[in-house]
Motif scaffolding. Structure first.
Motif, PDB file in Angstrom:
ATOM      1  N   ALA A  25       0.827  -1.209   0.000  1.00  0.00           N
ATOM      2  CA  ALA A  25       0.000   0.000   0.000  1.00  0.00           C
ATOM      3  C   ALA A  25       0.860   1.256   0.000  1.00  0.00           C
ATOM      4  O   ALA A  25       0.567   2.235  -0.702  1.00  0.00           O
ATOM      5  CB  ALA A  25      -0.933  -0.016   1.206  1.00  0.00           C
ATOM      6  N   VAL A  26       1.936   1.253   0.789  1.00  0.00           N
ATOM      7  CA  VAL A  26       2.834   2.409   0.837  1.00  0.00           C
ATOM      8  C   VAL A  26       3.468   2.661  -0.523  1.00  0.00           C
ATOM      9  O   VAL A  26       3.608   3.803  -0.967  1.00  0.00           O
ATOM     10  CB  VAL A  26       3.923   2.197   1.914  1.00  0.00           C
ATOM     11  CG1 VAL A  26       5.046   3.223   1.761  1.00  0.00           C
ATOM     12  CG2 VAL A  26       3.325   2.285   3.301  1.00  0.00           C
ATOM     13  N   TYR A  27       3.827   1.591  -1.229  1.00  0.00           N
ATOM     14  CA  TYR A  27       4.484   1.710  -2.531  1.00  0.00           C
ATOM     15  C   TYR A  27       3.499   1.858  -3.677  1.00  0.00           C
ATOM     16  O   TYR A  27       3.905   1.925  -4.834  1.00  0.00           O
ATOM     17  CB  TYR A  27       5.384   0.499  -2.771  1.00  0.00           C
ATOM     18  CG  TYR A  27       6.755   0.644  -2.161  1.00  0.00           C
ATOM     19  CD1 TYR A  27       7.872   0.857  -2.957  1.00  0.00           C
ATOM     20  CD2 TYR A  27       6.931   0.592  -0.786  1.00  0.00           C
ATOM     21  CE1 TYR A  27       9.133   1.005  -2.400  1.00  0.00           C
ATOM     22  CE2 TYR A  27       8.183   0.747  -0.213  1.00  0.00           C
ATOM     23  CZ  TYR A  27       9.277   0.952  -1.028  1.00  0.00           C
ATOM     24  OH  TYR A  27      10.527   1.112  -0.467  1.00  0.00           O
ATOM     25  N   GLY A  28       2.211   1.909  -3.373  1.00  0.00           N
ATOM     26  CA  GLY A  28       1.218   2.095  -4.417  1.00  0.00           C
ATOM     27  C   GLY A  28       0.959   0.861  -5.246  1.00  0.00           C
ATOM     28  O   GLY A  28       0.482   0.956  -6.387  1.00  0.00           O
ATOM     29  N   HIS A  34       1.803   4.865  13.608  1.00  0.00           N
ATOM     30  CA  HIS A  34       0.650   5.113  12.757  1.00  0.00           C
ATOM     31  C   HIS A  34      -0.362   3.991  12.925  1.00  0.00           C
ATOM     32  O   HIS A  34       0.008   2.822  13.062  1.00  0.00           O
ATOM     33  CB  HIS A  34       1.077   5.192  11.287  1.00  0.00           C
ATOM     34  CG  HIS A  34       1.998   6.331  10.980  1.00  0.00           C
ATOM     35  ND1 HIS A  34       1.556   7.541  10.472  1.00  0.00           N
ATOM     36  CD2 HIS A  34       3.342   6.456  11.118  1.00  0.00           C
ATOM     37  CE1 HIS A  34       2.587   8.356  10.300  1.00  0.00           C
ATOM     38  NE2 HIS A  34       3.682   7.718  10.684  1.00  0.00           N
ATOM     39  N   VAL A  35      -1.626   4.339  12.896  1.00  0.00           N
ATOM     40  CA  VAL A  35      -2.708   3.370  12.901  1.00  0.00           C
ATOM     41  C   VAL A  35      -3.220   3.251  11.477  1.00  0.00           C
ATOM     42  O   VAL A  35      -3.662   4.248  10.888  1.00  0.00           O
ATOM     43  CB  VAL A  35      -3.847   3.794  13.857  1.00  0.00           C
ATOM     44  CG1 VAL A  35      -4.975   2.760  13.833  1.00  0.00           C
ATOM     45  CG2 VAL A  35      -3.310   3.986  15.266  1.00  0.00           C
ATOM     46  N   THR A  36      -3.135   2.056  10.899  1.00  0.00           N
ATOM     47  CA  THR A  36      -3.456   1.890   9.488  1.00  0.00           C
ATOM     48  C   THR A  36      -4.363   0.684   9.250  1.00  0.00           C
ATOM     49  O   THR A  36      -4.498  -0.194  10.096  1.00  0.00           O
ATOM     50  CB  THR A  36      -2.176   1.678   8.647  1.00  0.00           C
ATOM     51  OG1 THR A  36      -1.572   0.423   9.026  1.00  0.00           O
ATOM     52  CG2 THR A  36      -1.184   2.804   8.852  1.00  0.00           C
ATOM     53  N   CYS A  37      -4.947   0.679   8.061  1.00  0.00           N
ATOM     54  CA  CYS A  37      -5.620  -0.495   7.512  1.00  0.00           C
ATOM     55  C   CYS A  37      -5.193  -0.565   6.049  1.00  0.00           C
ATOM     56  O   CYS A  37      -5.621   0.254   5.239  1.00  0.00           O
ATOM     57  CB  CYS A  37      -7.137  -0.394   7.634  1.00  0.00           C
ATOM     58  SG  CYS A  37      -7.989  -1.787   6.855  1.00  0.00           S
ATOM     59  N   ALA A  38      -4.324  -1.518   5.737  1.00  0.00           N
ATOM     60  CA  ALA A  38      -3.776  -1.609   4.388  1.00  0.00           C
ATOM     61  C   ALA A  38      -4.853  -1.919   3.362  1.00  0.00           C
ATOM     62  O   ALA A  38      -4.758  -1.515   2.201  1.00  0.00           O
ATOM     63  CB  ALA A  38      -2.681  -2.676   4.344  1.00  0.00           C
ATOM     64  N   VAL A  39      -5.900  -2.625   3.777  1.00  0.00           N
ATOM     65  CA  VAL A  39      -6.960  -3.029   2.847  1.00  0.00           C
ATOM     66  C   VAL A  39      -7.786  -1.824   2.410  1.00  0.00           C
ATOM     67  O   VAL A  39      -8.076  -1.645   1.228  1.00  0.00           O
ATOM     68  CB  VAL A  39      -7.853  -4.106   3.486  1.00  0.00           C
ATOM     69  CG1 VAL A  39      -9.005  -4.468   2.553  1.00  0.00           C
ATOM     70  CG2 VAL A  39      -7.039  -5.354   3.809  1.00  0.00           C
ATOM     71  N   GLY A  83      -6.870   1.402   3.068  1.00  0.00           N
ATOM     72  CA  GLY A  83      -6.007   2.551   2.815  1.00  0.00           C
ATOM     73  C   GLY A  83      -5.985   3.576   3.922  1.00  0.00           C
ATOM     74  O   GLY A  83      -5.284   4.591   3.811  1.00  0.00           O
ATOM     75  N   ASP A  84      -6.711   3.322   4.998  1.00  0.00           N
ATOM     76  CA  ASP A  84      -6.737   4.276   6.110  1.00  0.00           C
ATOM     77  C   ASP A  84      -5.345   4.421   6.722  1.00  0.00           C
ATOM     78  O   ASP A  84      -4.700   3.430   7.068  1.00  0.00           O
ATOM     79  CB  ASP A  84      -7.713   3.809   7.191  1.00  0.00           C
ATOM     80  CG  ASP A  84      -9.163   3.889   6.747  1.00  0.00           C
ATOM     81  OD1 ASP A  84      -9.423   4.546   5.728  1.00  0.00           O
ATOM     82  OD2 ASP A  84     -10.021   3.287   7.424  1.00  0.00           O
ATOM     83  N   GLY A  85      -4.896   5.656   6.859  1.00  0.00           N
ATOM     84  CA  GLY A  85      -3.612   5.945   7.492  1.00  0.00           C
ATOM     85  C   GLY A  85      -2.391   5.712   6.620  1.00  0.00           C
ATOM     86  O   GLY A  85      -1.263   6.009   7.052  1.00  0.00           O
ATOM     87  N   ARG A 129      -4.252  -3.254  10.634  1.00  0.00           N
ATOM     88  CA  ARG A 129      -5.513  -3.983  10.763  1.00  0.00           C
ATOM     89  C   ARG A 129      -6.462  -3.273  11.731  1.00  0.00           C
ATOM     90  O   ARG A 129      -7.126  -3.893  12.563  1.00  0.00           O
ATOM     91  CB  ARG A 129      -5.278  -5.437  11.212  1.00  0.00           C
ATOM     92  CG  ARG A 129      -4.362  -6.212  10.285  1.00  0.00           C
ATOM     93  CD  ARG A 129      -4.111  -7.626  10.749  1.00  0.00           C
ATOM     94  NE  ARG A 129      -5.308  -8.433  10.627  1.00  0.00           N
ATOM     95  CZ  ARG A 129      -5.909  -9.049  11.651  1.00  0.00           C
ATOM     96  NH1 ARG A 129      -5.411  -8.916  12.883  1.00  0.00           N
ATOM     97  NH2 ARG A 129      -6.986  -9.777  11.454  1.00  0.00           N
ATOM     98  N   SER A 130      -6.533  -1.949  11.596  1.00  0.00           N
ATOM     99  CA  SER A 130      -7.419  -1.176  12.460  1.00  0.00           C
ATOM    100  C   SER A 130      -8.885  -1.518  12.236  1.00  0.00           C
ATOM    101  O   SER A 130      -9.725  -1.261  13.106  1.00  0.00           O
ATOM    102  CB  SER A 130      -7.195   0.323  12.229  1.00  0.00           C
ATOM    103  OG  SER A 130      -7.478   0.675  10.874  1.00  0.00           O
ATOM    104  N   ASP A 131      -9.196  -2.107  11.061  1.00  0.00           N
ATOM    105  CA  ASP A 131     -10.587  -2.477  10.785  1.00  0.00           C
ATOM    106  C   ASP A 131     -11.059  -3.648  11.626  1.00  0.00           C
ATOM    107  O   ASP A 131     -12.267  -3.913  11.719  1.00  0.00           O
ATOM    108  CB  ASP A 131     -10.757  -2.816   9.301  1.00  0.00           C
ATOM    109  CG  ASP A 131      -9.833  -3.943   8.858  1.00  0.00           C
ATOM    110  OD1 ASP A 131      -8.672  -3.962   9.322  1.00  0.00           O
ATOM    111  OD2 ASP A 131     -10.262  -4.793   8.054  1.00  0.00           O
TER     112      ASP A 131
END
Length: 221
Positions: free
Chosen positions: A31-34, A167-172, A174-176, A137-139
């Motif tokens: 996700a970070v690398y697009g 950072h709090v993220t959800c890769a699926v 895209g949050d964060g 996996r914040s979701d």
């Protein structure tokens, strides 16, 4: 915007990911690398990503520049058979280390895993390595724990380790991810600039001692 022909790569920086199996290290890296987020599954050995990033302008990466930094990402496996032997070899030359935790895990367990991976990074990595912590996996965090805030044990572990970035993220979803990407690129450029500064500092040249037999008497008349 300048064409790619006029852009030049000023250097390379190495980013590695550390974390347990199933916390989403590969998904976060993609996700970070697009890149498309891959289907869930364990990483066998090491996955590799690479992309050129421009220097941030007001905290935001911009393509309108003449210089780019190559950021290599080594996404390591959380499996013990790999993390015990293979992972330390990648940490030794790391510039930036991304420590990934499960946002839905128990507070004490998250603190324990943070200490474990941070210790591995400091034990095998160079003193100049920079860190960023990701609670992914914040979701999956229960509704009664949202909005997610790190618990007291994890907060204490962050403080003791001197880690101020997380950072709090959800890769699926895209949050964060955007904020995390900006942070990683900023750390990468800081690592590059620090390396350039170290190499530009000239050490004083020591003169070789001259033996008495090499002395010459100078006539004064």
């Amino acid at each position: 915007m300048h064409s790619a022909v006029h852009m030049s790569t000023v250097g390379t920086v190495k980013l590695i990911t550390l974390g347990d199996v199933g916390v989403g290290k590969t998904a976060v890296s993609a996700a970070v690398y697009g890149c498309p987020v891959p289907a869930p599954g364990p990483t066998l050995g090491v996955d590799y990503l690479s992309r050129k990033w421009s220097r941030p302008v007001d905290g935001t990466p911009s393509d309108d520049t003449d210089t780019l930094l190559q950021l290599h990402c080594y996404d390591t496996s959380g499996q013990e058979r790999f993390s015990g032997a293979l992972t330390p070899t990648y940490i030794r030359s790391a510039d930036v280390c991304m420590l990934v935790l499960d946002a839905a895990s128990d507070d004490e367990f998250a603190a324990d895993r943070l200490r474990h991976w941070y210790k591995m990074c400091t034990l095998h990595g160079p003193p100049s390595v920079r860190h960023v912590v990701v609670l992914n996996r914040s979701d999956t965090v229960p509704e009664d724990r949202r909005p997610f805030v790190s618990g007291p044990e994890l907060g204490r572990a962050l403080l003791v380790s001197g880690l101020q970035r997380y950072h709090v993220t959800c890769a699926v979803t895209g949050d964060g991810i955007d904020a995390l990407r900006r942070d990683i690129i900023e750390l990468a450029w800081k690592s590059h600039d620090a390396r350039v500064h170290r190499s530009s500092v000239r050490r004083p040249r020591l003169l070789a001692p001259v033996s008495p037999s090499a002395w010459r008497c100078r006539r004064c008349c």
